[in-house]
Design a protein around this motif. Sequence first.
Motif, PDB file in Angstrom:
ATOM      1  N   SER A 138       0.842  -1.194   0.000  1.00 41.86           N
ATOM      2  CA  SER A 138       0.000   0.000   0.000  1.00 41.86           C
ATOM      3  C   SER A 138       0.876   1.241   0.000  1.00 41.86           C
ATOM      4  O   SER A 138       1.860   1.317   0.736  1.00 41.86           O
ATOM      5  N   ILE A 139       0.522   2.222  -0.848  1.00 41.53           N
ATOM      6  CA  ILE A 139       1.284   3.460  -0.869  1.00 41.53           C
ATOM      7  C   ILE A 139       0.526   4.577  -0.163  1.00 41.53           C
ATOM      8  O   ILE A 139       0.931   5.718  -0.187  1.00 41.53           O
ATOM      9  N   TYR A 167       2.670  -2.420 -10.054  1.00 47.21           N
ATOM     10  CA  TYR A 167       1.736  -3.557 -10.020  1.00 47.21           C
ATOM     11  C   TYR A 167       0.958  -3.559  -8.711  1.00 47.21           C
ATOM     12  O   TYR A 167      -0.159  -4.090  -8.634  1.00 47.21           O
ATOM     13  N   GLN A 168       1.530  -2.951  -7.678  1.00 47.65           N
ATOM     14  CA  GLN A 168       0.886  -2.938  -6.367  1.00 47.65           C
ATOM     15  C   GLN A 168      -0.448  -2.203  -6.382  1.00 47.65           C
ATOM     16  O   GLN A 168      -1.351  -2.532  -5.607  1.00 47.65           O
ATOM     17  N   VAL A 169      -0.586  -1.217  -7.249  1.00 45.07           N
ATOM     18  CA  VAL A 169      -1.809  -0.410  -7.267  1.00 45.07           C
ATOM     19  C   VAL A 169      -2.651  -0.654  -8.521  1.00 45.07           C
ATOM     20  O   VAL A 169      -3.686  -0.018  -8.714  1.00 45.07           O
ATOM     21  N   GLY A 170      -2.214  -1.569  -9.372  1.00 44.95           N
ATOM     22  CA  GLY A 170      -3.062  -2.040 -10.461  1.00 44.95           C
ATOM     23  C   GLY A 170      -3.220  -1.117 -11.643  1.00 44.95           C
ATOM     24  O   GLY A 170      -4.118  -1.320 -12.455  1.00 44.95           O
ATOM     25  N   ALA A 171      -2.354  -0.105 -11.781  1.00 47.89           N
ATOM     26  CA  ALA A 171      -2.462   0.817 -12.912  1.00 47.89           C
ATOM     27  C   ALA A 171      -1.313   0.563 -13.880  1.00 47.89           C
ATOM     28  O   ALA A 171      -0.167   0.911 -13.581  1.00 47.89           O
ATOM     29  N   ASN A 172      -1.614  -0.024 -15.021  1.00 48.53           N
ATOM     30  CA  ASN A 172      -0.587  -0.325 -16.018  1.00 48.53           C
ATOM     31  C   ASN A 172      -0.540   0.804 -17.043  1.00 48.53           C
ATOM     32  O   ASN A 172      -1.145   0.730 -18.105  1.00 48.53           O
TER      33      ASN A 172
END
Length: 406
Positions: free
Chosen positions: A143-144, A276-281
Amino acid sequence: MNSNYYIWIEIEANKRTITDAGKFRQAMEKCSNAGIGAVILSVKDTTGFAIYESKIAPHYSEYDGAFEAKDYLVECLETVHSLGMKFYASVDVFAEGRKENPHPNMPAYRNTAWQTSVYGINDANEMVIQPISEKAAIRTEGSIDDFQELFVNPANDVVCEYELSLLKEIMTNYEIDGITLDRVRFVGLGSDFSPVTKKKWEQYIGREHNWPEDIYRFREKDGKQEIEYGSLFGEFLTFRAGIISSFIEKVRRLVDAQPGKIEFWDYTGSWYPLYYQVGANWASRNYDAAEYPWVDTEKYRKTGYAEQLDGLMSGFYYSYVTEQEAKEADQPAYWYSVEGSGRIASQVTRNAVPVVGSLFLAQYRDSLGAMTEAVNMCFQTSSGCMLFDLSYLVENDWWRYVSINN
């Protein structure tokens, strides 16, 4: 003025400037004199409140008495355009409230089913899934954010329709030059594990499995919490990236449906190996994510959304300006620098979209000369420069360090 030189204006940090038309004009004139030719004004932030006259989102005056029940967007827009500068409206998308200073009209509290559900370990060392607003603390992975912002679930179609309706409202009612999105992502690896997401995930994966342990589970090693990836970890990363990519595509269609040219920009961090941790490619669809050994690169590549954008604001949020400085400071990788951020952003997007290097000005508080060097490096390694944010220039009188008109 350089139209590729941007200033970002957050609502709370700049409320004294936004709410005083004279102060706002004075600040914009100083921006113009420094060579800044484009303004990004946050019009709906992570509180979920808006500073324009919305028929959808609650007005900021309900949350903060410093604001009147008036349309600050139109007021600021007129000032910016009168100075010959471009104007972009910014929206924090999948964040709709705060744990600190909560308010019942925050959309995440009004619609508790919208909240993202996070997966982690509670104080009894039990694996739990709970709404992000839950007061009981849990330890999560990747988590950021610290959960003070109430993220809503990008996999929830109702949530997405709400956010799209806000964007449509803004683009329809105001003669803006563009929109800039932020927080188009999940809060971290710990989200989302709600029933809504589980149902979509099961349809996606199409087979029986253990939820959520087959994605990942926690274990203790030498007294420390560790994550153990399950057999479906890579598939889950691809699934989440597809959800974000799908939303970006919907925004693209919405923008294209508007009369006149409106630019579509997104903000992300430049640290792609961790994203990849936050799912935004935010990569190009022609980029193979070798950084992520858990995914099927061919499948993951299809979730890239760089080509959907007119521009990408990329956070070059490092105090080290050059790659050499980062190396000498024993940083983990070359991209822990402004120069290295430019290099990795260019590689990942494959130059499919203009990338504008973005600076967090507070990082140069103790080295103001480096601020000037960082601005110059952004222009050298990307398509422009964005400064975050106006409040630091106003409060500290740092204008000479960011001026490109010297």
